[in-house]
Design a protein around this motif. Structure first.
Motif, short mmCIF file in Angstrom:
data_model
loop_
_atom_site.label_atom_id
_atom_site.label_comp_id
_atom_site.label_asym_id
_atom_site.label_seq_id
_atom_site.Cartn_x
_atom_site.Cartn_y
_atom_site.Cartn_z
N ALA A 293 0.84 -1.20 0.00
CA ALA A 293 0.00 0.00 0.00
C ALA A 293 0.87 1.25 0.00
N THR A 294 1.91 1.22 0.83
CA THR A 294 2.80 2.39 0.88
C THR A 294 3.48 2.59 -0.46
N ALA A 295 3.94 1.49 -1.05
CA ALA A 295 4.66 1.59 -2.32
C ALA A 295 3.80 2.29 -3.36
N VAL A 296 2.56 1.87 -3.47
CA VAL A 296 1.70 2.44 -4.51
C VAL A 296 1.25 3.84 -4.13
N PHE A 297 0.86 3.99 -2.87
CA PHE A 297 0.31 5.26 -2.40
C PHE A 297 1.34 6.39 -2.54
N ALA A 298 2.56 6.11 -2.07
CA ALA A 298 3.59 7.15 -2.14
C ALA A 298 3.93 7.46 -3.59
N ALA A 299 3.90 6.42 -4.44
CA ALA A 299 4.21 6.66 -5.85
C ALA A 299 3.19 7.60 -6.47
N THR A 300 1.92 7.46 -6.09
CA THR A 300 0.92 8.35 -6.67
C THR A 300 1.19 9.79 -6.27
N ILE A 301 1.63 9.98 -5.03
CA ILE A 301 1.89 11.35 -4.59
C ILE A 301 3.08 11.93 -5.36
N ALA A 302 4.11 11.06 -5.55
CA ALA A 302 5.32 11.53 -6.23
C ALA A 302 5.02 12.02 -7.64
N LEU A 303 3.94 11.53 -8.24
CA LEU A 303 3.63 11.91 -9.62
C LEU A 303 3.46 13.41 -9.77
N LYS A 304 2.98 14.05 -8.75
CA LYS A 304 2.56 15.45 -8.89
C LYS A 304 3.42 16.42 -8.10
N GLN A 305 4.53 15.96 -7.53
CA GLN A 305 5.33 16.89 -6.74
C GLN A 305 6.28 17.68 -7.65
N ASN A 306 6.54 18.91 -7.28
CA ASN A 306 7.42 19.75 -8.09
C ASN A 306 8.74 20.08 -7.41
N ASP A 307 8.85 19.74 -6.13
CA ASP A 307 10.11 19.97 -5.43
C ASP A 307 11.00 18.76 -5.69
N ILE A 308 12.20 19.01 -6.15
CA ILE A 308 13.07 17.89 -6.58
C ILE A 308 13.30 16.92 -5.43
N ASN A 544 1.23 28.51 -19.73
CA ASN A 544 -0.17 28.05 -19.58
C ASN A 544 -0.32 26.88 -18.60
N GLU A 545 0.34 27.09 -17.48
CA GLU A 545 0.20 26.14 -16.36
C GLU A 545 -1.19 26.32 -15.75
N GLN A 546 -1.92 25.21 -15.63
CA GLN A 546 -3.25 25.35 -15.05
C GLN A 546 -3.27 24.80 -13.64
N GLU A 547 -4.19 25.33 -12.90
CA GLU A 547 -4.44 24.80 -11.56
C GLU A 547 -4.86 23.35 -11.70
N GLU A 548 -4.26 22.49 -10.87
CA GLU A 548 -4.63 21.07 -10.95
C GLU A 548 -6.10 20.88 -10.59
N GLN A 549 -6.71 19.95 -11.24
CA GLN A 549 -8.12 19.68 -10.97
C GLN A 549 -8.29 18.24 -10.51
N GLY A 550 -9.37 17.98 -9.80
CA GLY A 550 -9.78 16.62 -9.46
C GLY A 550 -8.67 15.83 -8.79
N LEU A 551 -8.44 14.63 -9.34
CA LEU A 551 -7.47 13.73 -8.73
C LEU A 551 -6.09 14.36 -8.68
N GLY A 552 -5.74 15.08 -9.72
CA GLY A 552 -4.43 15.72 -9.76
C GLY A 552 -4.23 16.64 -8.59
N LYS A 553 -5.29 17.36 -8.25
CA LYS A 553 -5.18 18.29 -7.13
C LYS A 553 -4.99 17.52 -5.82
N VAL A 554 -5.75 16.43 -5.70
CA VAL A 554 -5.62 15.61 -4.49
C VAL A 554 -4.20 15.09 -4.38
N LEU A 555 -3.65 14.63 -5.53
CA LEU A 555 -2.29 14.09 -5.50
C LEU A 555 -1.28 15.17 -5.17
N ALA A 556 -1.44 16.33 -5.81
CA ALA A 556 -0.49 17.41 -5.55
C ALA A 556 -0.51 17.80 -4.09
#
Lengths: 647, 111, 475
Positions: A293-308, A544-556
């Motif tokens: 669960a951690t492996a998958v869950f953390a990976a989803t969060i990493a998808l949307k992070q912008n800090d290196i 043209n960076e847009q505010e994340e919506q829906g799932l993307g926002k949750v992940l970010a």
């Protein structure tokens, strides 16, 4: 060889003392030499120990030496010696800790060179103390010594996260890390008490030899509690949120503590206690499920992070999840293997990130980078190699270790495997998103930054190169059966440590063809994802960076877990504490105490009114009392009879 | 005369004294009432003393039984005299300070 | 003889100090006397067997002047003897009005404390118990803070109530002893009916619980700690609260074994509630002195719970912790005192950034804080480890509840560290200077003790072994 084992932790301790006490008088170069030299000496000693262990162990023999220095705590009920244990498992970890530790110390001398001498000394003192604690953790011959190291690394982590102590956000992150670790430590301690209570000993050898004296419930309880400890230290759900925040520390610290060594302490502990876990299938399932669960869950969060560093942090959490998955499905060797390869490539990634951050003047947002390969060729190449390794492309090291875990997971439950591969695909995606946005495309920072871009000095690039080599070839110590029979060196080396567990659990072996298909499919999928990620982000301009919506926002926003914990735990706790302080204590208990006082004061105030000062009232009372006394005097018999009747 | 008469008389005298002390505000009258009570006791002491002594004389002409009651009367008279002198002095002082001999003014000690 | 001298030297030096005209003379005499006492205490600790001193005293009442030093007595005598020089060194530069009297009263309190720890006759014990408290009343009411009178009054009423209850309990047991004796032996061998045990047990325990203090009898403590002069607070929280715990070991557990078993669970639950409750309150404290006070209540609660756990290791741990906590908390108070002097405030919210101005103090504060949260390789860890393991043996869920307090301890202690030394400089901190040499010396000695006893706790364990064995022989 047993005589020199104590030297391994002694050198960093001395380094800590010298640098810590002399940080005001030593020059920066002296501090750097002492700090790194201590670790180098430890590393050399560890190498010697390793050759001894490798030579001393016959084929498949358990080689184990316990060196008792003195009795730490000895009471009637139990004795806890201050003892070190040198065997295959601990010596392997010794090499990882001191080896990577040395490279990172070396790297730090350049990375931290802008600090003033006494802060520079403080940094190296903490870092040496950390290595000392970590060595105690893995060398301890019983759970209490391990716990000493366990808390010690937590302390150093706290001190180093909050190294730049003027910034209160960093201090909060440090505090958060320490407290979350403490929650896990509570589980660890309870497990230790449980062992002491049932067996009267916490020495590994004695515990594992007497494991048949424990009931199934005992073992399940102990292993679950130990695992809670591991959750805290190794950042698993639900105690993982401290690790991303811990990136507040200097980047080499993140590389050493929060990627390569400390966070793998949980894996070490479970691997060390493998017999207990093998005997507790319920806990094993728990470990596997939480890890996956951690492996998958953390990976989803990493998808949307912008800090290196945040991306790398969530990636670490995710990779640790894989290791726990491996432990949960009984692939102890695989988990330790992944600890090792992960230490190589993740340390490399962090150091590479550090190099980038250093060049970018402490800019960490990847949206403001790009095209750095032009300016930092060494960093670029090594980073790319590490990305390939973590993504699991053959023949890089990550491929072998991850594959071993996933194959074992498939044998236990195919669902684990599919989810694990999904996580691996996400890993490939976010790593190459990171790589592309940082090193490819156009530079998106300021002119000023671009002007100052430069490759780092050799003290920083040499560790990068060494780690890159290790990341590339590190996997070859564990080549799967399917490729070359009998060439899994690591499995042979560690076999004695896990022998008891291996006897107890039936081996699941996949047919070679099945394995080929699985590996091939996974590799192709990963390659596809990489190509997709590179193509998608190569043209990223930041416009043209847009505010994340829906799932993307949750992940970010990291699934809003921090907010959830604040709402569910932190704030109620604060409210209860405030209630206790302001209401219960003030009005309740102190109120009751003062109430008694007030009652007495009130009573005497009322009684005082009798003393009106009117002489005649006194006389009246006197006369009346005399009358009463006379009445009593003449009727005492009646009164006594009345009282007798009453009682 | 039978002893009862003395007792009733003294009782009446004493009660008058008590009621006087309780009800009057004038310090001098209170004082006189106290004297009344003391004298009621004195009278009673003398009466009882005479009664006991008289009864004992019948058996032994040289007896001294009962005369200690009369002795006490002298003590009480002396003490009363001393008390009167101190008391009157206090009253005089009180009058000088408050221009009154009302005992209800003398309640300042209560605070 | 050593035992007697341990009481006499502070007593004599205290009386001499009163007569001193010059402040520096009083300071010198006090420091000298405390160092001599320390040397004697070390000699006593080095003596392997129990030390006994016994002369006739109040024969008609069945009371003798008997002093006995077993392991625990030695340990606590050592604590008292170690604490005083440290306190005197640390407060050496502090200004007090009527210095001579201040030092005199401090030494009188030390004599009383020594007596409490050494007395082997319950009447003598009671005598010293009161003797130790009386100077503290004066110290708090004369040299305390602005609310000192009200607070000292509260403290006095509380402890006096406890003393009276204890006296009643002592008399109750005294009349049941075989030969109407106050001797320790007579008390240990007394036969009491169930009801008598219950009544006497609670009379004793309430007295001790007020002194420790145990929830919910604790409210005098934060006030008293806050308002007393810090040197007195060090004595109060470093040594005097140990009187209550010591008395439990010496006069409660062996005298009322059945009642101990019967009410042990209740007391443990109360103690554990108190630990959690005090820790929670400490989280929200803004006043550093009150924070330390509540933290101390939590630690004491743990010791009390461990003493009643009926397990050897728990009892052993509590004894060691009495010493360790005494040393550590004195360190915390020295720091709090310095902060108050340097910054002119006790409010955490007004502090910050002190690490930049006073690095030595910051390092030492961190060491004290780590000991406060019982990090391994500090002395507090040993005691807490043994105590928790003892409580675990008694009841696992109690151990779980008690262990939550170590998380809370980390929360409030790290909060304090962060607010005091980290972050940006607050206006109050900006003019601060680092601690002076004498304070640094005291704190370094404490820090060294923290580490040394954290790594080599075994001598302390050996020292108290006979007391533990004695407690468990009877059952």
């Amino acid at each position: 060889m047993s005589k020199i084992a104590f030297l391994v932790p002694l050198f960093p301790l001395l380094g800590f003392l010298i640098n810590g006490l002399g940080r005001k008088s030593l020059s920066k170069s002296a501090i750097g030499i002492i700090g790194s030299g201590a670790i180098l000496l430890s590393f050399l000693t560890s190498c010697y120990l390793f050759t001894q262990v490798a030579a001393g162990a016959g084929e498949g023999q358990r080689f184990e030496t316990v060196v008792t220095l003195f009795n730490f705590i000895s009471v009637d009920a139990f004795t806890i010696p201050f003892a070190f244990q040198v065997d295959q498992l601990s010596v392997l970890f010794l090499l990882i800790i001191t080896g990577i530790g040395f490279l990172i110390h070396l790297y730090s001398t350049a990375y931290m060179k802008d600090e003033t001498a006494d802060h520079f000394g403080r940094y190296f003192a903490y870092l040496n103390l950390f290595v000392f604690s970590m060595l105690l953790l893995v060398m301890g011959a019983n759970y209490v010594i391990m716990f000493i190291g366990w808390e010690g690394v937590g302390l150093c982590s706290y001190l180093l996260i909050g190294y730049w102590f003027k910034n209160n956000d960093y201090n909060y992150a440090a505090k958060k890390a320490f407290i979350m670790n403490r929650i896990g430590d509570l589980g660890f301690l309870l497990a230790v008490f449980w062992l002491l209570f049932r067996l009267g000993t916490v020495n590994y050898g004695d515990v594992f030899a007497n494991v048949d004296k424990l009931t199934a419930a005992d073992i399940t309880g102990i292993t679950t509690l130990l695992f809670i400890g591991a959750m805290g230290k190794s950042a698993q759900i639900p105690l993982y949120t401290w690790l991303p925040d811990a990136m507040a520390g200097p980047t080499p610290v993140s590389a050493l503590i929060h990627a390569a060594t400390m966070v793998t302490a949980g894996i070490y502990m479970i691997a060390r206690s493998n017999i207990l876990y093998t005997l507790a299938p319920a806990t094993q399932t728990l470990v596997a499920v939480i890890g996956l669960a951690t492996a998958v869950f953390a990976a989803t969060i990493a998808l949307k992070q912008n800090d290196i560093k945040k991306v790398l942090a969530y990636s670490t959490v995710s990779q640790l999840g894989y290791m726990f998955l491996g432990l949960g499905v009984g692939a102890y060797t695989g988990a330790v293997f992944h600890v090792m390869t992960h230490a190589f490539f993740k340390a490399l990634l962090f150091l590479g990130a550090g190099s980038v951050i250093h060049a970018m003047h402490h800019e960490q947002d990847i949206r403001k980078m790009g095209n750095l390969k032009k300016y930092m060729p060494v960093t670029h190449i090594t980073f790319l190699l590490a990305c390939l390794a973590i993504a699991g492309i053959p023949p890089f090291s990550g491929f072998f270790s991850k594959d071993e875990i996933l194959a074992a997971a498939f044998a236990v439950n195919p669902l684990y495997y599919y989810l694990g591969v999904a996580g691996a695909l996400m890993t490939a995606f976010y790593m190459f998103r990171l790589y592309t946005m940082t090193f490819l495309g156009n530079f998106r920072g300021t002119q000023e930054q671009e002007h100052h871009l430069h490759e780092s000095s050799s003290a920083m690039t040499i560790p990068l190169v060494v780690l890159a080599v290790l990341s590339v070839v590190g996997g070859f110590i564990g080549i799967p059966e399917a490729f070359v029979a009998d060439s899994h060196w690591l499995e042979h080396f560690l076999a004695p440590v896990f022998a008891e567990s291996a006897k107890l659990s039936e081996a699941h072996h996949l047919s070679h063809s099945q394995e080929y298909i699985m590996m091939g499919t996974a590799t192709l999928l990963i390659l596809g994802v990489i190509v997709y990620a590179v193509n998608r982000f190569k043209k990223y301009t930041g416009e043209n960076e847009q505010e994340e919506q829906g799932l993307g926002k949750v992940l970010a926003n990291k699934w809003y877990i921090d907010e959830l914990y604040n709402a569910v735990i932190v704030n109620p706790l604060n409210a209860i504490a405030g209630f206790c302080k302001n209401v219960v204590e003030k009005s309740g208990i102190d109120g009751a105490v003062n109430g008694v006082g007030k009652l007495v004061a009130y009573g005497s105030r009322q009684l005082r009114l009798v003393q009106s000062g009117q002489v005649s009232s006194y006389v009246l009372i006197m006369v009346l009392s005399m009358v009463v006394f006379f009445l009593i005097w003449f009727n005492d018999a009646t009164i006594i009879r009345f009282f007798n009747k009453l009682f | 005369m039978p002893i009862q008469y003395y007792i009733y008389f003294c009782l009446a005298l004493f009660s008058i004294g008590i009621i006087g002390v309780l009800t009057r505000k004038n310090a001098i009258i209170v004082f006189m009432c106290v004297e009344l009570m003391l004298n009621a006791v004195n009278l009673l002491l003398v009466a009882f003393s005479k009664m006991h002594h008289g009864a004992a004389l019948a058996g032994n002409p040289a007896t001294t039984v009962g005369i200690d009651g009369q002795l006490f009367v002298f003590f009480i008279m002396v003490v009363a005299a001393a008390e009167v002198s101190v008391g009157l002095a206090i009253i005089v002082m009180m009058y000088r300070n408050t221009h009154s001999v009302d005992i209800n003014f003398l309640n300042r000690l209560k605070n | 003889m050593t035992a007697l001298l341990l009481i006499l030297i502070p007593l004599a030096a205290g009386l001499v100090s009163f007569a001193m005209k010059q402040d520096s003379a009083a300071k010198t005499i006090s420091l000298l006397a405390s160092v001599v006492t320390l040397a004697l205490a070390l000699a006593a600790v080095a003596t392997p067997s129990a030390i006994v001193y016994d002369v006739a005293w109040l024969n008609d009442l069945g009371s003798r002047f008997t002093l006995k030093m077993d392991g625990l007595s030695k340990l606590l005598a050592l604590l008292t003897a170690v604490a005083y020089p440290l306190i005197f060194v640390a407060i050496h530069r502090n200004e007090y009005k009527k210095t001579a009297s201040f030092y005199g009263l401090m030494l009188l309190a030390q004599a009383g404390l020594m007596g409490v720890f050494l007395a082997a006759d319950v009447l003598l014990f009671y005598f010293f118990w009161e003797l130790a408290l009386i100077p503290v009343y004066f110290l708090s009411s004369i040299w305390g803070g602005e609310k000192r009178i009200a607070v000292t009054f509260k403290f006095f009423v509380y402890t006096f109530l406890g003393s009276l209850l204890m006296l009643a309990g002592i008399l109750l047991v005294y009349f049941q002893t075989a030969d109407h004796s106050f001797a320790m032996k007579a008390f240990y061998e007394v036969q009491l009916s169930g009801a008598q045990q219950t009544v006497a047990f609670w009379l004793f325990f309430i007295a001790f619980a007020i002194k420790m203090p145990i929830f919910p009898l604790h409210t005098w403590q934060p006030d008293a700690y806050e308002q007393s002069p810090t040197a007195t607070t060090m004595v109060l929280s470093g040594i005097m609260v140990k009187m209550g715990l010591f008395a439990v070991v010496r006069w409660l557990l062996p005298v009322f074994p059945q009642a101990t078993v019967q009410f042990g669970n209740l007391i443990m639950i109360l103690s554990i509630i108190g630990m959690l409750y005090a820790s929670l309150i400490a989280i929200r404290q803004d006043d550093i002195k009150r924070l330390i006070a509540y933290s101390s209540i939590a630690h004491i609660g743990l010791m009390c719970a461990a003493l009643f756990s009926g397990s050897k290791s728990g009892t052993e741990g509590a004894m060691i912790q009495m010493f360790s906590h005494g040393v550590n908390v004195i360190g915390m108070w020295i720091i709090a005192d310095q902060l108050e002097q340097k910054l002119g405030t006790r409010k955490l919210s007004e502090m910050g950034g002190l690490a930049q101005k006073a690095p030595a103090m910051a390092v030492l504060l961190v060491v004290m804080a780590l000991a406060n949260i019982a990090l391994p390789l500090t002395n507090a860890f040993i005691g807490e480890f043994l105590m928790f393991s003892g409580i675990f043996q008694h009841n696992m869920w109690m151990a779980v509840a008690a262990l939550i307090s170590i998380i809370l301890a980390a929360v409030y202690t790290l909060n304090m560290v962060q607010k005091v030394i980290y972050g940006s400089l607050s206006p109050a901190s900006s003019t601060a200077v680092d601690i002076s040499g004498n304070v640094k010396l005291a704190l370094i000695i404490i820090a060294v003790m923290i580490i040394v006893f954290g790594v080599f706790p075994q001598p302390m364990i050996e020292l108290t072994r006979d007391t533990v064995a004695g407690l468990f022989v009877k059952k």
